[in-house]
Design a protein around this motif. Structure first.
Motif, PDB file in Angstrom:
ATOM      1  N   THR A  45       0.840  -1.200   0.000  1.00 35.87           N
ATOM      2  CA  THR A  45       0.000   0.000   0.000  1.00 35.87           C
ATOM      3  C   THR A  45       0.878   1.254   0.000  1.00 35.87           C
ATOM      4  N   THR A  46       0.524   2.201  -0.844  1.00 37.94           N
ATOM      5  CA  THR A  46       1.230   3.484  -0.879  1.00 37.94           C
ATOM      6  C   THR A  46       0.216   4.613  -0.836  1.00 37.94           C
ATOM      7  N   MET A  47       0.452   5.589   0.026  1.00 39.39           N
ATOM      8  CA  MET A  47      -0.388   6.772   0.054  1.00 39.39           C
ATOM      9  C   MET A  47       0.472   8.007  -0.082  1.00 39.39           C
ATOM     10  N   THR A  48       0.107   8.868  -1.017  1.00 34.47           N
ATOM     11  CA  THR A  48       0.852  10.103  -1.241  1.00 34.47           C
ATOM     12  C   THR A  48      -0.112  11.286  -1.285  1.00 34.47           C
ATOM     13  N   GLY A  49       0.416  12.463  -1.005  1.00 39.91           N
ATOM     14  CA  GLY A  49      -0.409  13.670  -1.062  1.00 39.91           C
ATOM     15  C   GLY A  49      -0.612  14.287   0.302  1.00 39.91           C
ATOM     16  N   ASN A  50      -1.824  14.756   0.553  1.00 43.30           N
ATOM     17  CA  ASN A  50      -2.127  15.472   1.784  1.00 43.30           C
ATOM     18  C   ASN A  50      -3.204  14.744   2.578  1.00 43.30           C
ATOM     19  N   MET A  51      -3.100  14.826   3.898  1.00 41.88           N
ATOM     20  CA  MET A  51      -4.089  14.238   4.786  1.00 41.88           C
ATOM     21  C   MET A  51      -4.412  15.277   5.858  1.00 41.88           C
ATOM     22  N   GLY A  52      -5.478  16.035   5.650  1.00 43.01           N
ATOM     23  CA  GLY A  52      -5.797  17.101   6.588  1.00 43.01           C
ATOM     24  C   GLY A  52      -4.690  18.135   6.611  1.00 43.01           C
ATOM     25  N   GLU A  53      -4.131  18.384   7.809  1.00 43.56           N
ATOM     26  CA  GLU A  53      -3.072  19.368   7.949  1.00 43.56           C
ATOM     27  C   GLU A  53      -1.705  18.813   7.552  1.00 43.56           C
ATOM     28  N   LEU A  54      -1.632  17.506   7.339  1.00 48.88           N
ATOM     29  CA  LEU A  54      -0.368  16.896   6.938  1.00 48.88           C
ATOM     30  C   LEU A  54      -0.220  16.999   5.425  1.00 48.88           C
ATOM     31  N   THR A  55       0.917  17.492   4.971  1.00 46.64           N
ATOM     32  CA  THR A  55       1.120  17.692   3.534  1.00 46.64           C
ATOM     33  C   THR A  55       2.323  16.890   3.046  1.00 46.64           C
ATOM     34  N   ASN A  56       2.299  16.588   1.762  1.00 49.27           N
ATOM     35  CA  ASN A  56       3.407  15.897   1.095  1.00 49.27           C
ATOM     36  C   ASN A  56       3.786  14.587   1.788  1.00 49.27           C
ATOM     37  N   ILE A  57       2.781  13.846   2.215  1.00 48.38           N
ATOM     38  CA  ILE A  57       3.078  12.577   2.866  1.00 48.38           C
ATOM     39  C   ILE A  57       3.406  11.517   1.809  1.00 48.38           C
ATOM     40  N   ASN A  58       4.171  10.537   2.237  1.00 48.91           N
ATOM     41  CA  ASN A  58       4.520   9.410   1.366  1.00 48.91           C
ATOM     42  C   ASN A  58       4.665   8.177   2.258  1.00 48.91           C
ATOM     43  N   ILE A  59       3.535   7.560   2.561  1.00 43.53           N
ATOM     44  CA  ILE A  59       3.495   6.409   3.468  1.00 43.53           C
ATOM     45  C   ILE A  59       3.428   5.126   2.651  1.00 43.53           C
ATOM     46  N   THR A  60       4.252   4.159   3.002  1.00 41.18           N
ATOM     47  CA  THR A  60       4.195   2.853   2.351  1.00 41.18           C
ATOM     48  C   THR A  60       4.006   1.775   3.411  1.00 41.18           C
ATOM     49  N   GLY A  61       3.255   0.762   3.060  1.00 42.64           N
ATOM     50  CA  GLY A  61       3.016  -0.338   3.990  1.00 42.64           C
ATOM     51  C   GLY A  61       2.980  -1.664   3.254  1.00 42.64           C
ATOM     52  N   LYS A  62       3.337  -2.710   3.948  1.00 43.75           N
ATOM     53  CA  LYS A  62       3.299  -4.052   3.372  1.00 43.75           C
ATOM     54  C   LYS A  62       2.697  -5.004   4.395  1.00 43.75           C
ATOM     55  N   THR A  63       1.715  -5.787   3.952  1.00 43.56           N
ATOM     56  CA  THR A  63       1.104  -6.806   4.794  1.00 43.56           C
ATOM     57  C   THR A  63       1.302  -8.165   4.144  1.00 43.56           C
ATOM     58  N   VAL A  64       1.820  -9.105   4.919  1.00 44.20           N
ATOM     59  CA  VAL A  64       1.962 -10.482   4.455  1.00 44.20           C
ATOM     60  C   VAL A  64       1.217 -11.377   5.430  1.00 44.20           C
ATOM     61  N   GLY A  65       0.278 -12.141   4.915  1.00 42.48           N
ATOM     62  CA  GLY A  65      -0.498 -13.031   5.773  1.00 42.48           C
ATOM     63  C   GLY A  65      -0.492 -14.442   5.222  1.00 42.48           C
ATOM     64  N   GLU A  66      -0.383 -15.418   6.125  1.00 44.28           N
ATOM     65  CA  GLU A  66      -0.486 -16.824   5.751  1.00 44.28           C
ATOM     66  C   GLU A  66      -1.508 -17.484   6.671  1.00 44.28           C
ATOM     67  N   ALA A  67      -2.305 -18.376   6.111  1.00 43.84           N
ATOM     68  CA  ALA A  67      -3.336 -19.035   6.916  1.00 43.84           C
ATOM     69  C   ALA A  67      -3.530 -20.466   6.466  1.00 43.84           C
ATOM     70  N   LYS A  68      -3.875 -21.319   7.413  1.00 44.67           N
ATOM     71  CA  LYS A  68      -4.270 -22.694   7.107  1.00 44.67           C
ATOM     72  C   LYS A  68      -5.691 -22.885   7.622  1.00 44.67           C
ATOM     73  N   PHE A  69      -6.575 -23.302   6.719  1.00 47.18           N
ATOM     74  CA  PHE A  69      -7.969 -23.583   7.043  1.00 47.18           C
ATOM     75  C   PHE A  69      -8.174 -25.090   7.023  1.00 47.18           C
ATOM     76  N   THR A  70      -8.701 -25.649   8.095  1.00 48.57           N
ATOM     77  CA  THR A  70      -9.073 -27.059   8.096  1.00 48.57           C
ATOM     78  C   THR A  70     -10.552 -27.150   8.436  1.00 48.57           C
ATOM     79  N   TYR A  71     -11.303 -27.843   7.571  1.00 43.38           N
ATOM     80  CA  TYR A  71     -12.751 -27.928   7.711  1.00 43.38           C
ATOM     81  C   TYR A  71     -13.221 -29.377   7.753  1.00 43.38           C
ATOM     82  N   ASP A  72     -14.055 -29.677   8.733  1.00 44.24           N
ATOM     83  CA  ASP A  72     -14.830 -30.922   8.767  1.00 44.24           C
ATOM     84  C   ASP A  72     -16.261 -30.496   9.074  1.00 44.24           C
TER      85      ASP A  72
END
Length: 277
Positions: free
Chosen positions: A68-95
């Motif tokens: 995820t990348t966000m650039t620009g302005n957020m309210g009073e915050l200007t010239n922001i450049n926030i980057t984020g990374k999410t990695v998820g792993e899951a195992k589903f077992t169903y009976d």
């Protein structure tokens, strides 16, 4: 935009409820690949999807990677450049026929470029946690235990009921796509002719809610054994822009042969609950 960014940065947390809240995704996949299968007919394609939706006993391994990348302005915050990374792993077992479910998910998020004014807010910091969900039937009673490691105070929540239903991951195959931008949405079972088969995997470029996605499916033994989708979704206005890129991969296995094996902590949570009743 602020709330949307927080939601995107912690998107992996939704894996435990069936994964996927992303409208669009694509990305690196860190060596995770869709299972390879076999070539099927148009009738076999539809029949396998139906069989998978109706399956009561199976295992699914899931992998999600979101940038995820966000650039620009957020309210009073200007010239922001926030980057984020999410990695998820899951195992589903169903009976599902016997009331048994166990899901374990691990999530790791990393964030950079966060202004000092936001560093104390949830969603704007590095994090790593586990989510577990467990259901077991004893007699006419279903006992449940859930743990969310990203909660303000992580702890097991438990309960019981005489009525419990789950369709597993069958809802995934009700996803609708169009073959062109602005086209008519149809379900996966109707899109056989839009996919190209190569080396055990069917792949197509489709559209989902205005975003182009790469969608892949694989089949074996009359069931779906792999399903992935990925792409990039962009939104914003004249002040700011947010871009989500990622991939979601599900690999299915052990149809009819899955045994529910919860963690010791999950079993203890249920036993402690029963002891208090």
């Amino acid at each position: 935009m602020k709330k949307k960014l927080i939601a995107a940065l912690v998107a992996g947390a939704i894996l435990s409820t069936g994964i996927i809240g992303l409208t669009a995704c694509g990305g690196g996949n860190d060596g995770h690949d869709i299972n390879k299968g076999e070539e099927v007919s148009k009738e076999g394609w539809a029949a396998a999807i139906t069989a998978t939706v109706n399956a009561k006993n199976y295992t699914a391994d899931a992998y999600q990677e979101v940038d995820t990348t966000m650039t620009g302005n957020m309210g009073e915050l200007t010239n922001i450049n926030i980057t984020g990374k999410t990695v998820g792993e899951a195992k589903f077992t169903y009976d599902l026929a016997n009331g048994g479910i166990y899901v374990k998910q691990t999530v790791k998020t990393t964030v950079s470029g966060v202004p000092d004014e936001l560093k104390d807010e949830d969603g704007y910091k590095d994090d790593e946690y586990v989510i577990e969900s467990y259901c077991v039937k004893e007699g006419d009673t279903y006992y449940t235990a859930n743990y969310r490691g990203n909660a303000e105070k992580p702890e097991w929540s438990t309960g019981s009921t005489t009525s419990f239903s789950s369709g597993g991951l069958g809802y995934l195959f009700n996803s609708t796509y169009s073959t062109e931008e602005g086209g008519t949405d149809v379900t996966l079972s109707e899109l056989y002719d839009s996919f190209t088969y190569s080396d055990g995997v069917y792949t197509a470029t489709l559209w989902d809610h205005g975003s182009e996605e790469t969608v892949s499916l694989s089949f074996k033994g009359g069931y779906v054994v792999g399903y992935s989708f990925g792409g990039t979704h962009e939104e914003g206005d004249e002040d700011s822009k947010m871009v989500n890129s990622g991939i979601m991969i599900y690999n299915f296995s052990n149809y009819g042969g899955t045994t529910i094996t919860p963690s010791d902590d999950a079993k203890k949570a249920v036993e402690d609950y029963k002891a208090k009743k």
